[in-house]
Design a protein around this motif. Structure first.
Motif, PDB file in Angstrom:
ATOM      1  N   ALA A 154      -5.415  -2.972  -5.462  1.00  0.00           N
ATOM      2  CA  ALA A 154      -4.008  -3.195  -5.786  1.00  0.00           C
ATOM      3  C   ALA A 154      -3.367  -4.259  -4.902  1.00  0.00           C
ATOM      4  O   ALA A 154      -2.480  -4.987  -5.356  1.00  0.00           O
ATOM      5  N   VAL A 155      -3.796  -4.358  -3.652  1.00  0.00           N
ATOM      6  CA  VAL A 155      -3.205  -5.349  -2.734  1.00  0.00           C
ATOM      7  C   VAL A 155      -4.023  -6.635  -2.683  1.00  0.00           C
ATOM      8  O   VAL A 155      -3.703  -7.543  -1.915  1.00  0.00           O
ATOM      9  N   GLY A 156      -5.083  -6.710  -3.474  1.00  0.00           N
ATOM     10  CA  GLY A 156      -5.856  -7.944  -3.583  1.00  0.00           C
ATOM     11  C   GLY A 156      -6.799  -8.218  -2.437  1.00  0.00           C
ATOM     12  O   GLY A 156      -7.079  -9.386  -2.130  1.00  0.00           O
ATOM     13  N   LEU A 157      -7.311  -7.155  -1.798  1.00  0.00           N
ATOM     14  CA  LEU A 157      -8.239  -7.312  -0.684  1.00  0.00           C
ATOM     15  C   LEU A 157      -9.485  -6.472  -0.928  1.00  0.00           C
ATOM     16  O   LEU A 157      -9.464  -5.519  -1.713  1.00  0.00           O
ATOM     17  N   SER A 158     -10.554  -6.819  -0.227  1.00  0.00           N
ATOM     18  CA  SER A 158     -11.723  -5.952  -0.222  1.00  0.00           C
ATOM     19  C   SER A 158     -11.424  -4.736   0.652  1.00  0.00           C
ATOM     20  O   SER A 158     -10.496  -4.750   1.468  1.00  0.00           O
ATOM     21  N   GLU A 159     -12.226  -3.682   0.499  1.00  0.00           N
ATOM     22  CA  GLU A 159     -12.013  -2.495   1.318  1.00  0.00           C
ATOM     23  C   GLU A 159     -12.152  -2.814   2.803  1.00  0.00           C
ATOM     24  O   GLU A 159     -11.351  -2.365   3.627  1.00  0.00           O
ATOM     25  N   SER A 160     -13.151  -3.607   3.156  1.00  0.00           N
ATOM     26  CA  SER A 160     -13.362  -3.933   4.566  1.00  0.00           C
ATOM     27  C   SER A 160     -12.221  -4.781   5.115  1.00  0.00           C
ATOM     28  O   SER A 160     -11.800  -4.603   6.265  1.00  0.00           O
ATOM     29  N   ALA A 211     -10.555   2.278  -2.197  1.00  0.00           N
ATOM     30  CA  ALA A 211     -10.961   1.212  -3.127  1.00  0.00           C
ATOM     31  C   ALA A 211      -9.812   0.839  -4.058  1.00  0.00           C
ATOM     32  O   ALA A 211      -9.582  -0.349  -4.349  1.00  0.00           O
ATOM     33  N   GLU A 212      -9.060   1.840  -4.531  1.00  0.00           N
ATOM     34  CA  GLU A 212      -7.946   1.563  -5.437  1.00  0.00           C
ATOM     35  C   GLU A 212      -6.814   0.848  -4.706  1.00  0.00           C
ATOM     36  O   GLU A 212      -6.197  -0.087  -5.244  1.00  0.00           O
ATOM     37  N   ILE A 213      -6.543   1.274  -3.471  1.00  0.00           N
ATOM     38  CA  ILE A 213      -5.495   0.612  -2.686  1.00  0.00           C
ATOM     39  C   ILE A 213      -5.874  -0.845  -2.422  1.00  0.00           C
ATOM     40  O   ILE A 213      -5.056  -1.756  -2.564  1.00  0.00           O
ATOM     41  N   ALA A 214      -7.118  -1.057  -2.025  1.00  0.00           N
ATOM     42  CA  ALA A 214      -7.582  -2.418  -1.727  1.00  0.00           C
ATOM     43  C   ALA A 214      -7.462  -3.315  -2.952  1.00  0.00           C
ATOM     44  O   ALA A 214      -7.019  -4.467  -2.859  1.00  0.00           O
ATOM     45  N   LYS A 249      -6.165   5.266   5.557  1.00  0.00           N
ATOM     46  CA  LYS A 249      -6.019   6.677   5.208  1.00  0.00           C
ATOM     47  C   LYS A 249      -5.236   7.419   6.286  1.00  0.00           C
ATOM     48  O   LYS A 249      -4.320   8.196   5.988  1.00  0.00           O
ATOM     49  N   ARG A 250      -5.583   7.182   7.542  1.00  0.00           N
ATOM     50  CA  ARG A 250      -4.894   7.846   8.642  1.00  0.00           C
ATOM     51  C   ARG A 250      -3.437   7.394   8.709  1.00  0.00           C
ATOM     52  O   ARG A 250      -2.528   8.211   8.914  1.00  0.00           O
ATOM     53  N   PHE A 251      -3.199   6.106   8.540  1.00  0.00           N
ATOM     54  CA  PHE A 251      -1.828   5.600   8.591  1.00  0.00           C
ATOM     55  C   PHE A 251      -0.974   6.234   7.492  1.00  0.00           C
ATOM     56  O   PHE A 251       0.157   6.654   7.730  1.00  0.00           O
ATOM     57  N   LEU A 252      -1.513   6.302   6.291  1.00  0.00           N
ATOM     58  CA  LEU A 252      -0.739   6.817   5.179  1.00  0.00           C
ATOM     59  C   LEU A 252      -0.444   8.305   5.319  1.00  0.00           C
ATOM     60  O   LEU A 252       0.508   8.809   4.723  1.00  0.00           O
ATOM     61  N   GLN A 253      -1.244   9.010   6.132  1.00  0.00           N
ATOM     62  CA  GLN A 253      -0.904  10.395   6.443  1.00  0.00           C
ATOM     63  C   GLN A 253       0.418  10.474   7.203  1.00  0.00           C
ATOM     64  O   GLN A 253       1.168  11.441   7.075  1.00  0.00           O
ATOM     65  N   ALA A 259       0.830  -1.204   0.000  1.00  0.00           N
ATOM     66  CA  ALA A 259       0.000   0.000   0.000  1.00  0.00           C
ATOM     67  C   ALA A 259       0.868   1.259   0.000  1.00  0.00           C
ATOM     68  O   ALA A 259       0.567   2.236  -0.691  1.00  0.00           O
ATOM     69  N   ILE A 260       1.952   1.238   0.766  1.00  0.00           N
ATOM     70  CA  ILE A 260       2.854   2.385   0.808  1.00  0.00           C
ATOM     71  C   ILE A 260       3.464   2.638  -0.564  1.00  0.00           C
ATOM     72  O   ILE A 260       3.569   3.782  -1.021  1.00  0.00           O
TER      73      ILE A 260
END
Length: 283
Positions: free
Chosen positions: A37-43, A32-35, A58-62, A17-18
């Motif tokens: 790309a890493v092969g997971l659902s958003e949840s 949704a795009e990150i999920a 989102k908070r982590f990536l900040q 994700a990073i």
């Protein structure tokens, strides 16, 4: 799957994700795009992050952006404040629990005669970790791929040509659990490290940087009273033999860029974000 393996797997998701965020930082991709790309659902992605560090993607990536790093550097003198408090500032994850002892010149010269070094590899929150310890303390901690065990042992044997290297997977797993999942009242972790006097001074200074805080290479050089030797300080930071416990990942460039990291820039960003998130949470 046990908890260390789950943490290892979660880290790999976070690292991917990073990398995605770095590649598309100009438009800040949505969850949704990150999920995807890493092969997971958003949840599922939300759960992975929550289990790993306790906050949303989102908070982590900040916490791993250049803007956050620049804010963390601005207007603070972390090392001087830490020194004024004794060993370190408040909020450390292992405050006063890492004790570093230098290898003596005589021990260096004899190349490890009679020395037993137990080593092993195990999953950690930041990928597979290689740890080696002597009766005097931990002498190596590195993040590696499973296939790199032989190369890591060869480097260790080259440093200590007369020492006996002993594969001790159970001891390694227990030691890494103490490091990454310490009990409420942990015992001190002892390091036994080999380096020049200058390197040892730099590594001791790194131990004063609290989790969630960052310093620049220039600030570290100024603290060590060698303000014109930032490059030499950077080389010493990069030579750190004990990942995480000697927190070289908390040193970045003055402009907010992470700089180098011998165990990979994605891992450095993950370490910075993980610590920033944990430090921001109520105790």
């Amino acid at each position: 799957m046990n908890e260390p393996d789950e943490a290892n797997r979660a880290y790999r998701t976070v690292a991917r994700a990073i990398e995605l965020i770095r590649a598309h930082a100009d438009r800040q991709p949505e969850l949704a795009e990150i999920a995807q790309a890493v092969g997971l659902s958003e949840s599922h992605l939300q759960r992975v992050f929550a289990n790993w560090v306790g906050i949303s993607p989102k908070r982590f990536l900040q916490y791993v952006t250049k803007e956050h790093a620049k804010r963390a550097l601005a207007g603070t003198d972390v090392l001087s404040a830490a020194a004024a408090c004794g060993l370190s500032g408040p909020g450390r994850l292992h405050d006063l629990l890492v004790v570093a002892e230098a290898v003596s010149p005589g021990e260096y010269r004899n190349g490890g005669v009679g020395l037993d070094i137990a080593w092993g590899m195990h999953a950690s929150p930041f990928g597979t970790a290689f740890v080696a310890a002597t009766p005097r303390g931990i002498c190596r901690l590195a993040f590696v791929e499973p296939a790199e065990a032989g190369a890591e042992c060869a480097r260790l044997q080259a440093e200590w040509p007369h020492a006996t290297l002993r594969h001790a997977p159970a001891e390694a797993a227990a030691l890494l659990a103490r490091i990454f999942d310490p009990p409420p009242q942990p015992k001190p972790l002892h390091l036994w490290i080999r380096g020049s006097n200058f390197q040892l001074q730099v590594w001791q200074a790194l131990l004063r940087i609290p989790p969630g805080r960052l310093v620049s290479y220039g600030e570290l050089a100024a603290y060590l009273q060698v303000p014109h030797a930032a490059r030499a300080v950077g080389n010493a930071v990069g030579a750190n033999p004990v990942a995480y416990l000697i927190p070289c990942h908390r040193v970045i460039r003055a402009g907010g860029e992470p700089g180098g990291y011998r165990w990979g820039l994605s891992r450095k960003r993950a370490l910075i974000g993980w610590e920033a998130a944990r430090s921001a949470q109520p105790a």
